[in-house]
Design a protein around this motif. Structure first.
Motif, PDB file in Angstrom:
ATOM      1  N   HIS A 202       8.553  -3.453  -4.442  1.00 36.98           N
ATOM      2  CA  HIS A 202       8.448  -1.996  -4.272  1.00 36.98           C
ATOM      3  C   HIS A 202       7.939  -1.288  -5.531  1.00 36.98           C
ATOM      4  CE1 HIS A 202      12.376  -1.915  -6.333  1.00 36.98           C
ATOM      5  NE2 HIS A 202      12.192  -0.615  -6.535  1.00 36.98           N
ATOM      6  N   ASP A 203       8.160  -1.871  -6.698  1.00 34.84           N
ATOM      7  CA  ASP A 203       7.736  -1.217  -7.944  1.00 34.84           C
ATOM      8  C   ASP A 203       6.550  -1.901  -8.608  1.00 34.84           C
ATOM      9  OD1 ASP A 203       9.215   1.073  -8.187  1.00 34.84           O
ATOM     10  OD2 ASP A 203      10.715   0.251  -9.549  1.00 34.84           O
ATOM     11  N   ILE A 204       5.881  -2.787  -7.904  1.00 37.91           N
ATOM     12  CA  ILE A 204       4.786  -3.533  -8.534  1.00 37.91           C
ATOM     13  C   ILE A 204       3.665  -2.602  -8.998  1.00 37.91           C
ATOM     14  CG2 ILE A 204       3.501  -3.987  -6.391  1.00 37.91           C
ATOM     15  CD1 ILE A 204       2.958  -6.806  -7.492  1.00 37.91           C
ATOM     16  N   GLY A 205       3.556  -1.422  -8.359  1.00 38.71           N
ATOM     17  CA  GLY A 205       2.547  -0.453  -8.768  1.00 38.71           C
ATOM     18  C   GLY A 205       2.732   0.045 -10.188  1.00 38.71           C
ATOM     19  N   LYS A 229       4.632   9.209 -10.462  1.00 37.71           N
ATOM     20  CA  LYS A 229       5.096   9.443  -9.089  1.00 37.71           C
ATOM     21  C   LYS A 229       4.170   8.832  -8.042  1.00 37.71           C
ATOM     22  CE  LYS A 229       7.975  13.570  -9.676  1.00 37.71           C
ATOM     23  NZ  LYS A 229       8.159  14.990  -9.339  1.00 37.71           N
ATOM     24  N   GLN A 230       3.001   8.402  -8.465  1.00 40.04           N
ATOM     25  CA  GLN A 230       2.079   7.753  -7.526  1.00 40.04           C
ATOM     26  C   GLN A 230       2.312   6.246  -7.424  1.00 40.04           C
ATOM     27  OE1 GLN A 230      -0.019   9.654  -5.599  1.00 40.04           O
ATOM     28  NE2 GLN A 230       1.170  11.264  -6.630  1.00 40.04           N
ATOM     29  N   HIS A 231       3.296   5.716  -8.174  1.00 40.25           N
ATOM     30  CA  HIS A 231       3.428   4.257  -8.217  1.00 40.25           C
ATOM     31  C   HIS A 231       3.769   3.617  -6.863  1.00 40.25           C
ATOM     32  CE1 HIS A 231       7.840   4.962  -8.834  1.00 40.25           C
ATOM     33  NE2 HIS A 231       7.942   3.802  -8.218  1.00 40.25           N
ATOM     34  N   ILE A 236       1.274  -0.271  -2.845  1.00 38.61           N
ATOM     35  CA  ILE A 236       0.591  -0.601  -1.588  1.00 38.61           C
ATOM     36  C   ILE A 236      -0.834  -1.062  -1.860  1.00 38.61           C
ATOM     37  CG2 ILE A 236      -0.248   0.340   0.597  1.00 38.61           C
ATOM     38  CD1 ILE A 236       2.762  -0.084   0.535  1.00 38.61           C
ATOM     39  N   ASN A 237      -1.529  -0.353  -2.740  1.00 45.08           N
ATOM     40  CA  ASN A 237      -2.902  -0.748  -3.081  1.00 45.08           C
ATOM     41  C   ASN A 237      -2.947  -2.131  -3.716  1.00 45.08           C
ATOM     42  OD1 ASN A 237      -4.117   1.595  -2.096  1.00 45.08           O
ATOM     43  ND2 ASN A 237      -3.843   2.699  -4.039  1.00 45.08           N
ATOM     44  N   PHE A 238      -1.960  -2.407  -4.566  1.00 46.92           N
ATOM     45  CA  PHE A 238      -1.856  -3.710  -5.213  1.00 46.92           C
ATOM     46  C   PHE A 238      -1.760  -4.811  -4.146  1.00 46.92           C
ATOM     47  CE2 PHE A 238      -0.576  -4.679  -9.784  1.00 46.92           C
ATOM     48  CZ  PHE A 238      -1.052  -5.974  -9.742  1.00 46.92           C
ATOM     49  N   LEU A 239      -0.928  -4.561  -3.127  1.00 47.66           N
ATOM     50  CA  LEU A 239      -0.642  -5.584  -2.124  1.00 47.66           C
ATOM     51  C   LEU A 239      -1.760  -5.754  -1.104  1.00 47.66           C
ATOM     52  CD1 LEU A 239       3.138  -4.772  -1.642  1.00 47.66           C
ATOM     53  CD2 LEU A 239       2.177  -6.837  -2.677  1.00 47.66           C
ATOM     54  N   LYS A 240      -2.769  -4.875  -1.159  1.00 50.41           N
ATOM     55  CA  LYS A 240      -3.931  -5.065  -0.286  1.00 50.41           C
ATOM     56  C   LYS A 240      -4.658  -6.358  -0.619  1.00 50.41           C
ATOM     57  CE  LYS A 240      -4.864  -0.217   0.848  1.00 50.41           C
ATOM     58  NZ  LYS A 240      -5.773   0.944   0.639  1.00 50.41           N
ATOM     59  N   LEU A 241      -4.461  -6.827  -1.841  1.00 45.36           N
ATOM     60  CA  LEU A 241      -5.057  -8.100  -2.255  1.00 45.36           C
ATOM     61  C   LEU A 241      -4.444  -9.268  -1.501  1.00 45.36           C
ATOM     62  CD1 LEU A 241      -5.030  -7.446  -6.115  1.00 45.36           C
ATOM     63  CD2 LEU A 241      -7.061  -7.476  -4.660  1.00 45.36           C
ATOM     64  N   GLU A 248       4.961  -4.762   8.168  1.00 45.46           N
ATOM     65  CA  GLU A 248       6.177  -3.979   8.465  1.00 45.46           C
ATOM     66  C   GLU A 248       6.979  -3.653   7.208  1.00 45.46           C
ATOM     67  OE1 GLU A 248       6.999  -8.389   9.475  1.00 45.46           O
ATOM     68  OE2 GLU A 248       5.354  -6.933   9.648  1.00 45.46           O
ATOM     69  N   ALA A 249       6.683  -4.334   6.088  1.00 46.90           N
ATOM     70  CA  ALA A 249       7.402  -4.053   4.837  1.00 46.90           C
ATOM     71  C   ALA A 249       6.721  -2.963   4.015  1.00 46.90           C
ATOM     72  CB  ALA A 249       7.520  -5.325   4.003  1.00 46.90           C
ATOM     73  N   LYS A 250       5.500  -2.629   4.351  1.00 55.16           N
ATOM     74  CA  LYS A 250       4.754  -1.679   3.529  1.00 55.16           C
ATOM     75  C   LYS A 250       5.302  -0.252   3.567  1.00 55.16           C
ATOM     76  CE  LYS A 250       0.455  -4.337   3.309  1.00 55.16           C
ATOM     77  NZ  LYS A 250      -0.988  -4.390   3.637  1.00 55.16           N
ATOM     78  N   PRO A 251       5.753   0.267   4.733  1.00 60.54           N
ATOM     79  CA  PRO A 251       6.295   1.634   4.721  1.00 60.54           C
ATOM     80  C   PRO A 251       7.461   1.818   3.757  1.00 60.54           C
ATOM     81  CG  PRO A 251       5.831   0.957   6.975  1.00 60.54           C
ATOM     82  CD  PRO A 251       5.643  -0.252   6.114  1.00 60.54           C
ATOM     83  N   LEU A 252       8.368   0.852   3.694  1.00 66.15           N
ATOM     84  CA  LEU A 252       9.534   1.018   2.815  1.00 66.15           C
ATOM     85  C   LEU A 252       9.115   0.978   1.344  1.00 66.15           C
ATOM     86  CD1 LEU A 252      10.946  -1.851   1.426  1.00 66.15           C
ATOM     87  CD2 LEU A 252      10.953  -2.397   3.849  1.00 66.15           C
TER      88      LEU A 252
END
Length: 415
Positions: A202-205, A229-231, A236-241, A248-252
């Motif tokens: 969740h905080d990888i951003g 605050k954009q992290h 999510i952008n990071f995980l597009k890779l 289903e985990a992306k919204p949380l």
């Protein structure tokens, strides 16, 4: 009267709080400091060959004075039997303590392995995203199996994170507490695993945030604050890779800072736009952030953090989930500094989720070396917790002995 004044053993009375000036190994009592409960204890102290002990008037019910004891003193045989029983009990408590230490070390070793795996997964998200997701799914699957297949779980306090590992500790804290709560809420295994893998990342951003901003110790400027605050969206952008990452985990992940009243960030979503997983991670993430603070604000004691969630977040967080977190962690979560009915200070090391009122604690005893500090279960002792207090309120020597954590990290094990 001075604290810890010397007093003759002949002057001791029931109700006086004393400290024995001999090694913990050389007497039958569980602690070297305690309040005298009966005349037999006085006779045992006399049998130790001591002329004086230390007396603490602040913790005593009565001051020691020479007075005639109207009670019939115990016979030599009764004293021998009592001493043998106390020594037997003490040996059993030492064995119990060794088991508690083994359990803590086992959980800490597993936690350290999880931190290493977390570091490895994060490093692979960019270069080998498929491997990172496979490793994360394996880790979460194993954690889920442990959670769902055990009815005797304990939450253990872990050691402080190294400077470069706070993000991993925080992510694991949030993942484990979210999964544990999902279990307590009787969610499906699929939901437990989904919130677990989402919480891991969740905080990888934040890895996209310049360290000059992330590690800043003075107040952030408005642009810097808005950038941080954009992290969630950066995560999510990071995980597009990683195209195999569960959708289903992306919204949380995107919503872990959103509040029910729309006052959260980055999108200001309200309750009707937040699914149950997003609402749950928001509760746990806020709790962990309150406990551990930021570079600009100090962390709160765990019990204070829970109290703040209960009192100050009614409109922001799901009250059912807040109540479940409080019920799950108990009044004195791991990491809490407490005062005992015996007058001693202690730190809560672990909580058995089936016995919340009887945590395992490490107790300050100045005659016992720090590395041999007694860890006991309140379930098996006639001692209760009187109150929780901030670590800063401890005298320096007790603070150094108990070593309160600057950052609170949890590991889940079995009892």
């Amino acid at each position: 009267m001075k604290k810890n004044q010397k007093v003759a053993v002949e002057q001791l009375e029931v109700g006086t709080f004393i400290r024995l000036p001999i090694s913990w190994k050389d007497h039958p009592f569980l602690f070297s400091s305690f309040k005298i409960k009966n005349s037999a204890q006085i006779e045992l102290i006399k049998g130790l060959g001591l002329k004086d002990v230390f007396f603490d008037p602040e913790k005593s019910d009565i001051e020691p004075v020479t007075s005639a004891d109207t009670q019939q003193p115990p016979t030599e045989e009764e004293l021998t039997t009592l001493k043998e029983q106390m020594l037997s009990d003490k040996t059993a408590k030492i064995d119990e303590q060794k088991k508690l230490i083994r359990d803590l070390k086992k959980t800490e070793q597993q936690f350290e392995r999880s931190v290493a795996m977390m570091r490895s997964m994060v490093s692979k998200v960019s270069s080998r995203p498929l491997n990172a997701v496979i490793e994360a799914k394996d880790l979460i699957s194993n954690m889920t199996s442990m959670l769902l297949n055990s009815d005797n779980l304990a939450l253990h306090l872990m050691g402080d994170a190294k400077n470069d590992e706070h993000i991993y500790h925080h992510s694991l804290n949030v993942a484990m507490l979210c999964m544990l709560m999902a279990k307590e809420l009787n969610w499906s295994r699929e939901d437990v695993e989904t919130i677990g893998i989402g919480a891991l990342f969740h905080d990888i951003g934040k890895l996209k945030v310049p360290s000059t901003i992330l590690n800043k110790r003075v107040a952030l400027s408005a642009p810097e604050e808005n950038f941080i605050k954009q992290h969630p969206l950066m995560s999510i952008n990071f995980l597009k890779l990683a195209d195999s990452f569960p959708e289903e985990a992306k919204p949380l992940i995107a919503n872990h800072h959103e509040f029910l009243d729309g006052s959260g960030f980055p999108q200001g979503l309200k309750a009707d736009k937040l699914d149950k997983l997003s609402q749950l991670i928001a509760v746990v993430n806020e709790y962990d952030n309150l406990c551990n603070g930021t570079n600009q604000s100090k962390g709160k004691p765990p019990s204070v953090a829970l109290g703040m969630l209960y009192k100050n977040y009614n409109a922001k967080l799901n009250t059912e989930y807040v109540g479940k977190l409080i019920k799950m962690l108990g009044i004195y979560p791991p990491g809490s500094i407490v005062e005992l009915s015996s007058g001693q200070f202690a730190m809560v090391m672990s909580v058995n989720l089936q016995q919340l009122l009887f945590p395992n604690i490490v107790v300050y005893d100045q005659l016992v070396p720090k590395d041999q500090a007694p860890i006991i279960s309140l379930q098996n002792h006639n001692i209760t917790i009187v109150r929780s207090l901030p670590a800063a309120a401890l005298p320096k020597k007790i603070h150094e002995y108990l070593n309160p954590r600057d950052k609170i990290s949890f590991g889940i094990g079995t009892n």
